[in-house]
Write a protein that holds these residues in place. Sequence first.
Motif, mmCIF file in Angstrom:
data_model
loop_
_atom_site.group_PDB
_atom_site.id
_atom_site.type_symbol
_atom_site.label_atom_id
_atom_site.label_comp_id
_atom_site.label_asym_id
_atom_site.label_seq_id
_atom_site.Cartn_x
_atom_site.Cartn_y
_atom_site.Cartn_z
ATOM 1 N N HIS A 169 -42.893 48.807 -82.950
ATOM 2 C CA HIS A 169 -41.570 48.539 -83.506
ATOM 3 C C HIS A 169 -40.649 49.730 -83.295
ATOM 4 N N PHE A 170 -39.362 49.426 -83.377
ATOM 5 C CA PHE A 170 -38.365 50.482 -83.416
ATOM 6 C C PHE A 170 -37.392 50.144 -84.538
ATOM 7 N N GLU A 171 -36.784 51.188 -85.081
ATOM 8 C CA GLU A 171 -35.877 51.029 -86.211
ATOM 9 C C GLU A 171 -34.505 51.572 -85.865
ATOM 10 N N ILE A 172 -33.505 50.941 -86.438
ATOM 11 C CA ILE A 172 -32.126 51.409 -86.292
ATOM 12 C C ILE A 172 -31.501 51.367 -87.676
ATOM 13 N N VAL A 216 -33.499 48.829 -72.680
ATOM 14 C CA VAL A 216 -33.994 50.201 -72.850
ATOM 15 C C VAL A 216 -33.320 51.146 -71.859
ATOM 16 N N ARG A 217 -33.201 50.738 -70.614
ATOM 17 C CA ARG A 217 -32.542 51.582 -69.603
ATOM 18 C C ARG A 217 -31.069 51.822 -69.952
ATOM 19 N N THR A 218 -30.389 50.762 -70.346
ATOM 20 C CA THR A 218 -28.982 50.897 -70.707
ATOM 21 C C THR A 218 -28.828 51.753 -71.956
ATOM 22 N N LEU A 219 -29.680 51.538 -72.958
ATOM 23 C CA LEU A 219 -29.631 52.341 -74.176
ATOM 24 C C LEU A 219 -29.822 53.822 -73.860
ATOM 25 N N THR A 220 -30.772 54.132 -73.011
ATOM 26 C CA THR A 220 -31.003 55.526 -72.626
ATOM 27 C C THR A 220 -29.761 56.115 -71.978
ATOM 28 N N ASN A 221 -29.152 55.367 -71.092
ATOM 29 C CA ASN A 221 -27.965 55.839 -70.388
ATOM 30 C C ASN A 221 -26.785 56.054 -71.323
ATOM 31 N N ALA A 268 -34.380 58.536 -82.986
ATOM 32 C CA ALA A 268 -35.718 58.013 -83.279
ATOM 33 C C ALA A 268 -35.926 56.649 -82.626
ATOM 34 N N ALA A 269 -34.918 55.794 -82.671
ATOM 35 C CA ALA A 269 -35.038 54.468 -82.046
ATOM 36 C C ALA A 269 -35.269 54.603 -80.551
ATOM 37 N N LEU A 270 -34.562 55.530 -79.927
ATOM 38 C CA LEU A 270 -34.718 55.739 -78.491
ATOM 39 C C LEU A 270 -36.148 56.161 -78.167
ATOM 40 N N ALA A 271 -36.728 57.018 -78.965
ATOM 41 C CA ALA A 271 -38.111 57.436 -78.755
ATOM 42 C C ALA A 271 -39.074 56.276 -78.999
ATOM 43 N N VAL A 322 -38.507 52.927 -78.575
ATOM 44 C CA VAL A 322 -38.459 51.807 -77.635
ATOM 45 C C VAL A 322 -39.335 52.059 -76.427
ATOM 46 N N GLY A 323 -39.595 53.332 -76.109
ATOM 47 C CA GLY A 323 -40.520 53.655 -75.024
ATOM 48 C C GLY A 323 -39.824 54.027 -73.740
ATOM 49 N N ILE A 324 -40.594 54.649 -72.875
ATOM 50 C CA ILE A 324 -40.100 55.056 -71.565
ATOM 51 C C ILE A 324 -40.335 53.909 -70.600
ATOM 52 N N VAL A 325 -39.313 53.562 -69.841
ATOM 53 C CA VAL A 325 -39.409 52.456 -68.903
ATOM 54 C C VAL A 325 -39.085 52.964 -67.512
#
Length: 110
Positions: free
Chosen positions: A3-6, A45-50, A101-104, A106-109
Amino acid sequence: MHHFEIGNEIETHAFTIVEANREMLTIALFGHKERVNVSDYVSFVRTLTNVYHRLDGTAELVSREGVALLTLTFRRGRVEVRLIRDTAVRTFQTDQSYVTAALAQVGIVE
């Protein structure tokens, strides 16, 4: 289960991946399950990271039907969060530090 939290200093919402295969994820939000294409999750996930690193832009997680479940809009360190479940919409603001924390989570893609 993953899970991830926001959230912010007042509220926190969890997205829990309760089931997954190579094509589809089942995510629980507010006790309601939604199906998400793996390709859409990876794109989110990619867009969120960017947008997180630029502190500008929008990342949106959509259901299999193309309905937005979570939208994060970054503007100069502030983040507008929009959560949708059926017809219920919850919006609030937070800052990018709460998204770290949410970014961490969701995981690395790649």
